[in-house]
Design a protein around this motif. Structure first.
Motif, PDB file in Angstrom:
ATOM      1  N   LYS A  73       0.816  -1.216   0.000  1.00 10.06           N
ATOM      2  CA  LYS A  73       0.000   0.000   0.000  1.00 10.06           C
ATOM      3  C   LYS A  73       0.854   1.272   0.000  1.00 10.06           C
ATOM      4  O   LYS A  73       0.459   2.288  -0.574  1.00 10.06           O
ATOM      5  CB  LYS A  73      -0.930  -0.010   1.221  1.00 10.06           C
ATOM      6  CG  LYS A  73      -2.061  -1.014   1.129  1.00 10.06           C
ATOM      7  CD  LYS A  73      -2.997  -0.895   2.315  1.00 10.06           C
ATOM      8  CE  LYS A  73      -4.174  -1.844   2.189  1.00 10.06           C
ATOM      9  NZ  LYS A  73      -5.100  -1.728   3.345  1.00 10.06           N
ATOM     10  N   ALA A  74       2.000   1.216   0.659  1.00  4.27           N
ATOM     11  CA  ALA A  74       2.861   2.401   0.712  1.00  4.27           C
ATOM     12  C   ALA A  74       3.578   2.641  -0.614  1.00  4.27           C
ATOM     13  O   ALA A  74       3.970   3.776  -0.924  1.00  4.27           O
ATOM     14  CB  ALA A  74       3.892   2.253   1.828  1.00  4.27           C
ATOM     15  N   PHE A  75       3.737   1.570  -1.402  1.00  4.53           N
ATOM     16  CA  PHE A  75       4.512   1.669  -2.650  1.00  4.53           C
ATOM     17  C   PHE A  75       3.969   2.749  -3.585  1.00  4.53           C
ATOM     18  O   PHE A  75       4.719   3.581  -4.105  1.00  4.53           O
ATOM     19  CB  PHE A  75       4.513   0.299  -3.352  1.00  4.53           C
ATOM     20  CG  PHE A  75       5.236   0.305  -4.673  1.00  4.53           C
ATOM     21  CD1 PHE A  75       6.617   0.240  -4.726  1.00  4.53           C
ATOM     22  CD2 PHE A  75       4.531   0.396  -5.873  1.00  4.53           C
ATOM     23  CE1 PHE A  75       7.284   0.255  -5.935  1.00  4.53           C
ATOM     24  CE2 PHE A  75       5.186   0.406  -7.086  1.00  4.53           C
ATOM     25  CZ  PHE A  75       6.569   0.325  -7.120  1.00  4.53           C
ATOM     26  N   THR A  76       2.637   2.762  -3.785  1.00  4.87           N
ATOM     27  CA  THR A  76       2.026   3.721  -4.704  1.00  4.87           C
ATOM     28  C   THR A  76       2.248   5.158  -4.248  1.00  4.87           C
ATOM     29  O   THR A  76       2.608   6.033  -5.043  1.00  4.87           O
ATOM     30  CB  THR A  76       0.517   3.458  -4.842  1.00  4.87           C
ATOM     31  OG1 THR A  76       0.311   2.099  -5.241  1.00  4.87           O
ATOM     32  CG2 THR A  76      -0.100   4.379  -5.879  1.00  4.87           C
ATOM     33  N   SER A  77       2.054   5.411  -2.961  1.00  7.17           N
ATOM     34  CA  SER A  77       2.235   6.770  -2.436  1.00  7.17           C
ATOM     35  C   SER A  77       3.685   7.237  -2.577  1.00  7.17           C
ATOM     36  O   SER A  77       3.964   8.378  -2.942  1.00  7.17           O
ATOM     37  CB  SER A  77       1.818   6.820  -0.961  1.00  7.17           C
ATOM     38  OG  SER A  77       0.468   6.444  -0.809  1.00  7.17           O
ATOM     39  N   ILE A  78       4.628   6.327  -2.284  1.00  4.57           N
ATOM     40  CA  ILE A  78       6.052   6.673  -2.372  1.00  4.57           C
ATOM     41  C   ILE A  78       6.433   6.999  -3.815  1.00  4.57           C
ATOM     42  O   ILE A  78       7.096   8.009  -4.089  1.00  4.57           O
ATOM     43  CB  ILE A  78       6.922   5.517  -1.833  1.00  4.57           C
ATOM     44  CG1 ILE A  78       6.696   5.331  -0.335  1.00  4.57           C
ATOM     45  CG2 ILE A  78       8.400   5.775  -2.116  1.00  4.57           C
ATOM     46  CD1 ILE A  78       7.324   4.065   0.226  1.00  4.57           C
ATOM     47  N   VAL A  79       6.012   6.142  -4.744  1.00  4.07           N
ATOM     48  CA  VAL A  79       6.357   6.350  -6.162  1.00  4.07           C
ATOM     49  C   VAL A  79       5.748   7.649  -6.671  1.00  4.07           C
ATOM     50  O   VAL A  79       6.421   8.446  -7.355  1.00  4.07           O
ATOM     51  CB  VAL A  79       5.895   5.148  -7.013  1.00  4.07           C
ATOM     52  CG1 VAL A  79       6.050   5.464  -8.502  1.00  4.07           C
ATOM     53  CG2 VAL A  79       6.702   3.906  -6.665  1.00  4.07           C
ATOM     54  N   ASP A  80       4.485   7.915  -6.363  1.00  4.17           N
ATOM     55  CA  ASP A  80       3.827   9.145  -6.823  1.00  4.17           C
ATOM     56  C   ASP A  80       4.561  10.391  -6.321  1.00  4.17           C
ATOM     57  O   ASP A  80       4.824  11.329  -7.080  1.00  4.17           O
ATOM     58  CB  ASP A  80       2.369   9.174  -6.344  1.00  4.17           C
ATOM     59  CG  ASP A  80       1.501   8.187  -7.108  1.00  4.17           C
ATOM     60  OD1 ASP A  80       1.971   7.684  -8.143  1.00  4.17           O
ATOM     61  OD2 ASP A  80       0.379   7.916  -6.652  1.00  4.17           O
ATOM     62  N   ALA A  81       4.892  10.400  -5.031  1.00  2.00           N
ATOM     63  CA  ALA A  81       5.571  11.558  -4.441  1.00  2.00           C
ATOM     64  C   ALA A  81       6.959  11.756  -5.060  1.00  2.00           C
ATOM     65  O   ALA A  81       7.366  12.894  -5.379  1.00  2.00           O
ATOM     66  CB  ALA A  81       5.689  11.387  -2.931  1.00  2.00           C
TER      67      ALA A  81
END
Length: 619
Positions: free
Chosen positions: A552-560
């Motif tokens: 779940k954290a992967f998407t937020s990290i990549v987007d940021a």
């Protein structure tokens, strides 16, 4: 299993971090003070660098009880390394006194890392002027002269075209804005000339003037291309000159339309560097017009296609104006002795130059060719724009008979002595500037300011890392410790990548970029750990919580991180100097932080918790 990496994945992560540590080591060793000695580039002084000089320097240092780490004869220079700056300065003062006006002697620094690191091309981070001091130049390229040359070349081409088409004209001369005006006897001849002249170059704009005149000018696009090429060529030549003199890691970059910025970290002798950069000497190979008699020379009865030039001995020699070959096509030169023990200069041409000289000499065997030395010197006056007015000085340095067809390698003989041959060879190796330059701005930045900047930057970086580590360990316990290891690994990878990238220089803005990306790395680990805690609070099994937290954290990290990278790319494209440095370190740091935060920490977590039945997690 949810939390399991294959062996090859763990080995790949270890390999990346091990490589990062190895390529970071040279930066930890730092640099040692050094002196390098090169040939002095003047017409009066051109001494050789050889083992005799090397032995003499060793003896001087021994007599003065100056300790040195190493001394070696390298390509075009002698390099002396010292253990401390005190010995460096003492040696510099002594050698400068003894070899004044004979050799160029520079203060510099060289890597102190072991030899095995240099074998694998591992080097310390290159520091910018604001960190290690040095010299800063803004150089103006005189594009006016290159446009004047273009104008003169096309006058010869226009004359040849009209002669070939048998179209008579009464007068041809240069006009303002680098144009050419041709007067014809009548409008019929003028109109007849338009078509063949327009076929010479599509960028040549032709206008009818009055009844019997043509006005020819070049398009602005053509002028821009010529100036752009001249500035780019000069940038390359200046970089080559600095490299030939042993100055490592110079920064040479374009600035605006007709200016070049040069930064020489660690170099302090501005007078010597100015002499090297501002040398505008070049060579031209031209045929001698043997049909012109001494009577015609003495009475100035010279045809339009020829002109008179002086030799070293003061004799007048008639040369054709057409340049067969210029120094721009020479890629290498060296000196040697011929079969009669006389000095000679051996020249190597590029492919284009080789083709030109081969075709020309094939059809002109038996004719006499001259080597013309051309140099621009400051007249002491300035034009309306405040730029120095340059005076052109020319002299013939060699005359030879074409005995056979030449190729990419040939030699210049008939030189008076070996020192003169070495001097000519050195000038050719330095490269010929396409058009003259002058230094508009020069600054010396002292090393003390750089040491202060380095100390402040390192202090800020260390404090930031320690603060982040304390917070992560106190708040997330064992997972915080893993995140802290990833943070240190991230810093190691950033340093190693910066040291590997050619031309990458570390400045204060670059350090700011590194500190920024370290905070981004911490932010990624915070997201992962918070996601895992949320899953645990909802009663999920530990292994499932770890897997879901990372997913779940992967998407937020990549987007940021992608938005940060896009912004940094824009900064790099539109920025200059320090802004580019900040942008590129930010891009590198964001990339490494994604690797360490997502892949690196996951590898450690999988090693510790994978394939295990766990009821409680230290997070």
């Amino acid at each position: 299993m949810l939390n399991h990496y294959s062996l090859w994945k763990h080995l790949a992560v270890i390999l990346v971090f091990a490589t990062g540590i190895i390529y970071t080591l040279p930066s930890l060793y730092g640099n040692k003070p050094a002196i390098y000695i090169t040939q002095y580039i003047t017409e009066e002084n051109h001494q050789a660098l050889d083992n005799v000089l090397l032995s003499k320097i060793k003896k001087i240092l021994k007599n003065e009880e100056i300790t040195n780490k190493s001394i070696s004869l390298q390509t075009n220079k002698i390099l002396i390394q010292f253990f401390c700056e005190k010995d460096q300065l003492k040696a510099y003062q002594k050698l400068s006194t003894i070899f004044i006006n004979k050799y160029q002697i520079f203060l510099c620094t060289t890597p102190a890392a072991p030899y095995w690191l240099s074998v694998i091309k591992a080097k310390p981070i290159k520091l910018g002027l604001d960190l290690c001091g040095g010299i800063y130049f803004v150089i103006h390229v005189n594009t006016e002269i290159i446009l004047n040359k273009l104008q003169e070349q096309y006058i010869d081409t226009l004359k040849a075209t009209l002669f070939e088409k048998k179209i008579p004209y009464t007068k041809m001369y240069k006009i303002k804005n680098h144009g050419i005006e041709i007067n014809f006897q009548n409008s019929n001849y003028r109109n007849k000339a338009i078509i063949p002249l327009s076929e010479i170059n599509h960028d040549l704009i032709i206008h009818r003037i009055e009844d019997n005149k043509l006005n020819l000018t070049f398009s602005e696009r053509k002028k821009y291309e010529i100036c752009e090429h001249a500035v780019q060529q000069n940038s390359t030549i200046l970089y080559h000159r600095i490299h030939q003199l042993g100055i490592t890691e110079p920064l040479v970059q374009r600035h605006g339309i007709d200016r070049i910025i040069i930064e020489l970290p660690g170099v302090q002798d501005i007078k010597k560097v100015k002499k090297i950069l501002s040398t505008t000497a070049s060579l031209e190979f031209r045929l001698i017009n043997s049909a012109i008699s001494d009577f015609e020379i003495n009475n100035n009865l010279i045809p339009e296609d020829s002109e008179i030039k002086l030799t070293n001995n003061g004799y007048l020699v008639p040369l054709y104006k057409q340049v067969i070959l210029s120094g721009n096509f020479i890629v290498n030169s060296n000196t040697s002795l011929d079969e009669y023990n006389r000095p000679q200069v051996n020249i190597t041409l590029d492919k284009i130059g080789s083709s030109i000289i081969s075709n020309f000499t094939k059809n002109n065997i038996g004719k006499t060719i001259a080597t013309l030395f051309v140099e621009y010197k400051d007249s002491g006056e300035k034009d309306s724009k405040g730029h120095p007015l340059l005076i052109k000085h020319e002299k013939i340095v060699n005359i030879a008979t074409i005995q056979s067809q030449l190729n990419n390698n040939f030699r210049i003989v008939g030189i008076n002595n070996l020192n003169e041959a070495r001097h000519l060879s050195l000038l050719l190796r330095m490269g010929t500037l396409t058009t003259p330059i002058h230094i508009e701005e020069e600054r010396i930045i002292g090393p003390m300011l750089g040491k202060k900047n380095i100390t402040q930057g390192l202090t800020a970086c260390i404090l930031g890392v320690l603060t982040s580590i304390c917070f992560m360990v106190l708040w997330y316990h064992y997972f915080g410790l893993i995140a802290s290891i990833a943070l240190i690994a991230n810093l190691i990878l950033i340093i190693s990548i910066i040291s590997i990238i050619p031309g990458m220089v570390l400045t204060m803005p670059s350090i700011a970029g590194i500190i920024l990306t370290l905070s981004v790395a911490v932010d990624a680990n915070v997201l992962i750990n918070e996601r895992i805690k949320e899953e645990l609070k909802q009663g999920r099994p530990v292994q499932y919580a770890i897997h879901t937290g990372y997913r779940k954290a992967f998407t937020s990290i990549v987007d940021a991180n992608i938005t940060t990278i896009i912004t940094s790319i824009i900064l790099y494209l539109i920025g200059t100097g320090p802004i580019k440095g900040f942008a590129i370190t930010t891009i590198i740091g964001v990339g490494t932080s994604m690797f360490t935060s997502i892949v690196g920490t996951r590898s450690v977590v999988n090693l510790v918790y994978g394939k295990k039945h766990i009821n409680k997690l230290s997070i």
